[in-house]
Design a protein around this motif. Structure first.
Motif, PDB file in Angstrom:
ATOM      1  N   UNK A  16      31.905  -8.648 -28.252  1.00 34.83           N
ATOM      2  CA  UNK A  16      30.540  -8.888 -27.926  1.00 34.83           C
ATOM      3  C   UNK A  16      30.816 -10.110 -26.724  1.00 34.83           C
ATOM      4  N   UNK A  17      30.165  -9.658 -25.389  1.00 36.46           N
ATOM      5  CA  UNK A  17      30.630 -10.309 -24.387  1.00 36.46           C
ATOM      6  C   UNK A  17      31.557  -9.743 -23.539  1.00 36.46           C
ATOM      7  N   UNK A  18      32.063  -8.633 -23.815  1.00 38.39           N
ATOM      8  CA  UNK A  18      33.193  -7.973 -22.823  1.00 38.39           C
ATOM      9  C   UNK A  18      32.641  -7.492 -21.927  1.00 38.39           C
TER      10      UNK A  18
ATOM     11  N   UNK B 203      28.826  -3.717 -13.022  1.00 38.04           N
ATOM     12  CA  UNK B 203      29.251  -4.377 -14.172  1.00 38.04           C
ATOM     13  C   UNK B 203      28.322  -3.989 -15.472  1.00 38.04           C
ATOM     14  N   UNK B 204      29.243  -3.311 -16.501  1.00 39.27           N
ATOM     15  CA  UNK B 204      28.785  -2.671 -17.593  1.00 39.27           C
ATOM     16  C   UNK B 204      29.255  -3.886 -18.541  1.00 39.27           C
ATOM     17  N   UNK B 205      28.337  -4.373 -19.321  1.00 37.43           N
ATOM     18  CA  UNK B 205      28.827  -5.508 -20.185  1.00 37.43           C
ATOM     19  C   UNK B 205      28.280  -5.186 -21.710  1.00 37.43           C
ATOM     20  N   UNK B 206      28.797  -5.649 -22.413  1.00 35.70           N
ATOM     21  CA  UNK B 206      28.181  -5.769 -23.935  1.00 35.70           C
ATOM     22  C   UNK B 206      27.441  -6.927 -24.035  1.00 35.70           C
ATOM     23  N   UNK B 207      26.475  -6.990 -24.924  1.00 32.79           N
ATOM     24  CA  UNK B 207      25.729  -8.149 -25.272  1.00 32.79           C
ATOM     25  C   UNK B 207      26.358  -9.301 -25.764  1.00 32.79           C
ATOM     26  N   UNK B 208      25.825 -10.342 -25.887  1.00 30.91           N
ATOM     27  CA  UNK B 208      26.500 -11.436 -26.227  1.00 30.91           C
ATOM     28  C   UNK B 208      26.489 -11.620 -27.992  1.00 30.91           C
TER      29      UNK B 208
ATOM     30  N   UNK C 182      24.744  -3.283 -21.984  1.00 28.26           N
ATOM     31  CA  UNK C 182      24.946  -2.173 -23.153  1.00 28.26           C
ATOM     32  C   UNK C 182      25.361  -2.638 -24.399  1.00 28.26           C
ATOM     33  N   UNK C 183      26.077  -1.842 -25.136  1.00 29.02           N
ATOM     34  CA  UNK C 183      26.724  -2.128 -26.282  1.00 29.02           C
ATOM     35  C   UNK C 183      28.107  -1.720 -26.467  1.00 29.02           C
ATOM     36  N   UNK C 184      28.851  -1.956 -27.741  1.00 27.10           N
ATOM     37  CA  UNK C 184      30.185  -1.529 -27.768  1.00 27.10           C
ATOM     38  C   UNK C 184      30.378   0.134 -27.695  1.00 27.10           C
ATOM     39  N   UNK C 185      29.115   0.882 -28.063  1.00 26.11           N
ATOM     40  CA  UNK C 185      29.204   2.341 -27.893  1.00 26.11           C
ATOM     41  C   UNK C 185      28.962   2.730 -26.508  1.00 26.11           C
ATOM     42  N   UNK C 186      28.953   1.736 -25.427  1.00 24.73           N
ATOM     43  CA  UNK C 186      28.732   1.636 -23.954  1.00 24.73           C
ATOM     44  C   UNK C 186      30.196   1.680 -23.533  1.00 24.73           C
TER      45      UNK C 186
END
Length: 443
Positions: free
Chosen positions: A374-376, A55-60, A352-356
Motif C-alpha cells: 500500500x502506497x507504492x 503516476x500510478x499509485x496504490x492507495x494508502x 489504483x490498487x495492487x491489481x493495478x
C-alpha cells in the motif's frame, strides 16, 4: 527488531528480510517518520527536459476488506465522519470518458457514486472504521508521499509549479472511497497551502480499467484455469502450510486464515503489521514475509500469461500511452507549450490498487512477480532531448522512486518514445469487448 526487518524488506520491494533497518512511512511504530529526504539525482546541463509525469499509485493503508475472529476487535483508527465530510467538501468529483480531459468533457457527481455495491455489503465493524477504509495512518502516509513528490518534482527538478495550478494536473481514481481520499492526500501533501478544491475524475463502472474487469468472460476463464487444478494450489503445496492449526485458538479461525488467496492474505497481514497491531494467535511476523512472498509468486505465475495482462490491464496501458502521445503532439517543435488552446497536464495521477500496479510491472517485464504494498507508486516520465529538426522523446519508468531497466527496450532506462510506443502495441487489446467474448485460442 524482527518487525523492523520485515518492514524493511518489503519497503525495498524485496521478498526476504534484509539487514537494513529503514522503514517506509507508517512503519511499525504506527507513526510517519521523518525519513523522506529529497531524491538524490544529478542533472547534467545537457540532460533531457522532463515534460510529463504519469503516476500510478496504490492507495494508502486501510482496514481489511472483511474480518473474522479477532480482527474486528483490533484498535483500528480512522477519521471521524466529520473529518471525512470536511475532506469531501474539498473534492470535486467528475464522471469522465476515457481520455476526455482532452476535450474537458465531464459531469459533476457526488460521493454517493463511490464504493460499489459489493463493498457496501462487506461492511463490518473495525473499531470506529468500516471495511476497506483508509485509516488515519493511511491518510498520513499518502500526505507524506505528496510531500516527497513535491521535494522531487517541485524543489529538486523545478518541474511542477511551486503554487497550485489546477490546469497542470489531472487526477483520476477508481470509484472506491479510499482511493479518492488517497489521491486527495497526495495532492494536499504536495500543495498544503492551496485552498482550491481538488478535481478527481472517475470512469463509469462499465469503462473502468484501473483494475481487472470481472465481466470479461475470457479473463474469467483464464483465472479459473490458473486456480484449478494446478496454479496457485500447486504453489501452496510447494510452499507447505503457512500456518499450523494447533497454534490457533480454534479451528474456525485457522480455516478462515488458511483459505485466503495469497494477495488477500498478504494485504490482511501487512495492514495489521503496518499499524503495529497485535497479530492474532497463530500469526507471526514471519507469516507476513512468507505470505507476501507467496503473493508475489502468485502474481508472477498468473501474470506470466500475456493474455491475462493484455485483457487485465491493457486498457489502462492504452490510457497511459495516449496521455504521453497527446503531450508530445501538443508541444511545439521548440518545446514550448501550445498557445492555440490545446492542453495536456504536466502531472497525471492515477489512484489504483495492487491489481493495478502488479500487472503493469509484469506486462512491461519490469517484474517477475511482486506484491505492491500500500502506497507504492509507478512513475512514467516523458523526457525531451533538444535535437533537429524536432525534439527526441524518451520514456523512463520508476518504481517507488527507483529507475527501472526496460528489458524490451534493449535493457535501457531511457527508452526512445517510438520504441516504447511499439513495445506497448501488442499489450493493448484492439477490440476489448470482442476479445473478452472470444474463445481463448482466438484472441
Amino acid at each position: 527488531m524482527l518487525r523492523r526487518l520485515v518492514f524493511s524488506a518489503f519497503a525495498a520491494g524485496t521478498a526476504a528480510p534484509s539487514a537494513d533497518n529503514s522503514r517506509p512511512a507508517g512503519a511499525s511504530n504506527g507513526r510517519v517518520p521523518n525519513d523522506l529526504a529529497p531524491c538524490e539525482r544529478s542533472v547534467r546541463k545537457d540532460a533531457p527536459e522532463l515534460v510529463q509525469v504519469i503516476l500510478v499509485m496504490r492507495h494508502g493503508y486501510r482496514t481489511p476488506l472483511y474480518g473474522f475472529g479477532s480482527l474486528e476487535s483490533l484498535d483500528w483508527q480512522c477519521l471521524s465522519p466529520e473529518e471525512t465530510e470536511s475532506i469531501f467538501s474539498q473534492i470535486d468529483l467528475y464522471r469522465v470518458k476515457p481520455s476526455s480531459y482532452i476535450e474537458e468533457e465531464k459531469c459533476r457527481v457526488g460521493p454517493e457514486v463511490l464504493d460499489v455495491a459489493s463493498f457496501r455489503k462487506a461492511v463490518v465493524g473495525f473499531g470506529n472504521c468500516f471495511s476497506g477504509q483508509l485509516t488515519r495512518l493511511g491518510h498520513q502516509q499518502m500526505s507524506a508521499l505528496g510531500q516527497k513528490l513535491r521535494r522531487h518534482y517541485v524543489d529538486f527538478l523545478n518541474f511542477l509549479p511551486s503554487e497550485w495550478d489546477a490546469r497542470q494536473f489531472f487526477v483520476r481514481s477508481s470509484s472506491i472511497r479510499r482511493n479518492v481520499e488517497s489521491a486527495f492526500e497526495v495532492i494536499r501533501g504536495m500543495y498544503p497551502k492551496s485552498r482550491e478544491n481538488v478535481a478527481i475524475h472517475l470512469y463509469s463502472p462499465k469503462e473502468e480499467n484501473i483494475y481487472f474487469d470481472n465481466t470479461c468472460k475470457t479473463l474469467r476463464q483464464l483465472f479459473l484455469e490458473f486456480r484449478y487444478p494446478g496454479g496457485i494450489n500447486a504453489e501452496k503445496r510447494q510452499w507447505g502450510p503457512l500456518f499450523e492449526a494447533s497454534d490457533f485458538k480454534d479451528v474456525s479461525e485457522y480455516q478462515s486464515w488458511s483459505r485466503l488467496s495469497p494477495p488477500a492474505l498478504c494485504n490482511k497481514l501487512w495492514t495489521i503489521f503496518a499499524h503495529n497491531l497485535p497479530f492474532p494467535q497463530g500469526i507471526t511476523p514471519e507469516s507476513v514475509v512468507k505470505a507476501c512472498e507467496l503473493s508475489g509468486k502468485y502474481h508472477g505465475e498468473l501474470l506470466s500469461d500475456p493474455l491475462v495482462c493484455k485483457l487485465g490491464i491493457g486498457r489502462l496501458l492504452k490510457d497511459i500511452v495516449q496521455h504521453l502521445q497527446y503531450k508530445i503532439s501538443t508541444r511545439s517543435i521548440d518545446g514550448s507549450e501550445p498557445a492555440n488552446g490545446d492542453w495536456s497536464p504536466r502531472l497525471v495521477l492515477l489512484s489504483g490498487h495492487d491489481s493495478t500496479l502488479a500487472p503493469l510491472l509484469q506486462t512491461l517485464k519490469l517484474s517477475k512477480g511482486i506484491h505492491p504494498t500500500m502506497g507504492s507508486v509507478i512513475a512514467f516520465e516523458l523526457w525531451a532531448q533538444k535535437s533537429q529538426p524536432e525534439p527526441t522523446y524518451f520514456v523512463k519508468v520508476m518504481y517507488n522512486f527507483e529507475d527501472m531497466i526496460i528489458p524490451e527496450c534493449n535493457n535501457q532506462i531511457m527508452c526512445p518514445w517510438n520504441d516504447f510506443f511499439e513495445l506497448t502495441k501488442s499489450k493493448i487489446p484492439q477490440d476489448y469487448d470482442l476479445e473478452c467474448h472470444l474463445p481463448k485460442a482466438s484472441v
